[in-house]
Enzyme design. Structure first.
Site, mmCIF file in Angstrom:
data_model
loop_
_atom_site.group_PDB
_atom_site.id
_atom_site.type_symbol
_atom_site.label_atom_id
_atom_site.label_comp_id
_atom_site.label_asym_id
_atom_site.label_seq_id
_atom_site.Cartn_x
_atom_site.Cartn_y
_atom_site.Cartn_z
ATOM 1 N N CYS A 2 6.842 -21.292 -13.703
ATOM 2 C CA CYS A 2 6.970 -19.931 -14.221
ATOM 3 C C CYS A 2 8.428 -19.527 -14.076
ATOM 4 O O CYS A 2 8.911 -19.308 -12.966
ATOM 5 C CB CYS A 2 6.070 -18.969 -13.451
ATOM 6 N N GLU A 108 6.208 -19.431 -21.429
ATOM 7 C CA GLU A 108 6.380 -20.857 -21.198
ATOM 8 C C GLU A 108 6.844 -21.506 -22.496
ATOM 9 O O GLU A 108 6.585 -20.984 -23.592
ATOM 10 C CB GLU A 108 5.075 -21.479 -20.696
#
Length: 254
Positions: A2, A108
């Site tokens: 992340c 992402e």
């Protein structure tokens, strides 16, 4: 992993969901990056039937208390769930300083071959804010200045994220907030079962513009769906396990 996330929920929503006694106002943030201040929630003293939880702003990028030279230490913005209880950089925080990191979604990047990575915004299907599993530390410089910092715990990707990346941040469900935060009642070994992928239906993946690649871009247009009629993603032959070109790298040696 992340490397970017968003917190666009209102302070009132966050205070209600996390049972906070008080929470200062803050603007919506659409592109939060490592080294920037992030909101975390820590355990506190109980007050009546309230949780006693407290909010704090810390640097995203954990610095263990034993670090001698901050400039020479790598940026640790993620902590792997499979080794978080054992690695020197995270072991003490996992025992004594667990926290929640409120979020509205995260980004992402999908990498296929040598093509430019494509960004996706992952947000809950019910559009409600949620909380990542986090760890925090307090570091003191030789001169006496203090720095509070945090990292987000990551685990294997679920079926929604697997076509994009091999890892994802750990989401702590509301019924487990107390267990994750209460390090006195629940030692590290008693919360490892929480460090698992989110349910496959929890998030939806939305292709977005590569404007999110630049930290300077901070507007709501970063979450505007790009090519919403595109065919569903096929699973990657081998999902990447390293930082993408658009997110700062971190070392895995700790």
């Amino acid at each position: 992993m992340c490397g970017r996330f968003a917190l666009t929920a209102s302070p009132d929503e966050i205070a209600e969901i996390l049972a906070l006694l008080e929470l200062d106002g803050f603007p919506p943030r659409y592109n939060i990056a490592p080294t920037q201040p992030i909101l975390i929630v820590k355990a506190g003293e109980r007050a009546g039937n309230r949780s006693g939880r407290v909010a704090a702003l810390v640097r995203w990028g954990l610095v263990p208390s034993w670090v001698k030279d901050l400039k020479a230490f790598p940026l640790l913005f993620n902590a792997r769930a499979d080794s978080v209880a054992d690695k020197a950089a995270f072991r003490a925080a996992m025992k004594y300083r667990r926290c929640l990191v409120p979020a509205s979604g995260f980004y992402e990047w999908r990498r296929v071959g040598k093509a430019k990575p494509k960004p996706f915004y992952l947000k809950p299907r019910d559009a409600r804010p949620f909380a990542f599993a986090g760890l925090w530390e307090s570091w003191q410089s030789p001169e006496g200045s203090e720095l509070d910092s945090a990292a987000i715990v990551t685990t294997d990707a679920n079926a929604t994220l697997a076509p994009i990346h091999s890892r994802m941040p750990v989401v702590i469900q509301p019924e487990s907030y107390e267990r994750w935060l209460d390090t006195r009642a629940y030692p590290a070994a008693d919360v490892l079962d929480l460090l698992v992928p989110a349910n496959d239906t929890f998030f939806e993946a939305i292709p977005v513009s590569d404007k999110v690649n630049k930290v300077a871009n901070m507007g709501p247009d970063l979450q505007t769906p790009l090519n919403p009629d595109e065919a569903p993603l096929e699973p990657l032959a081998a999902a990447p396990d390293a930082a993408s070109d658009v997110a700062p790298a971190q070392r895995e040696l700790f």
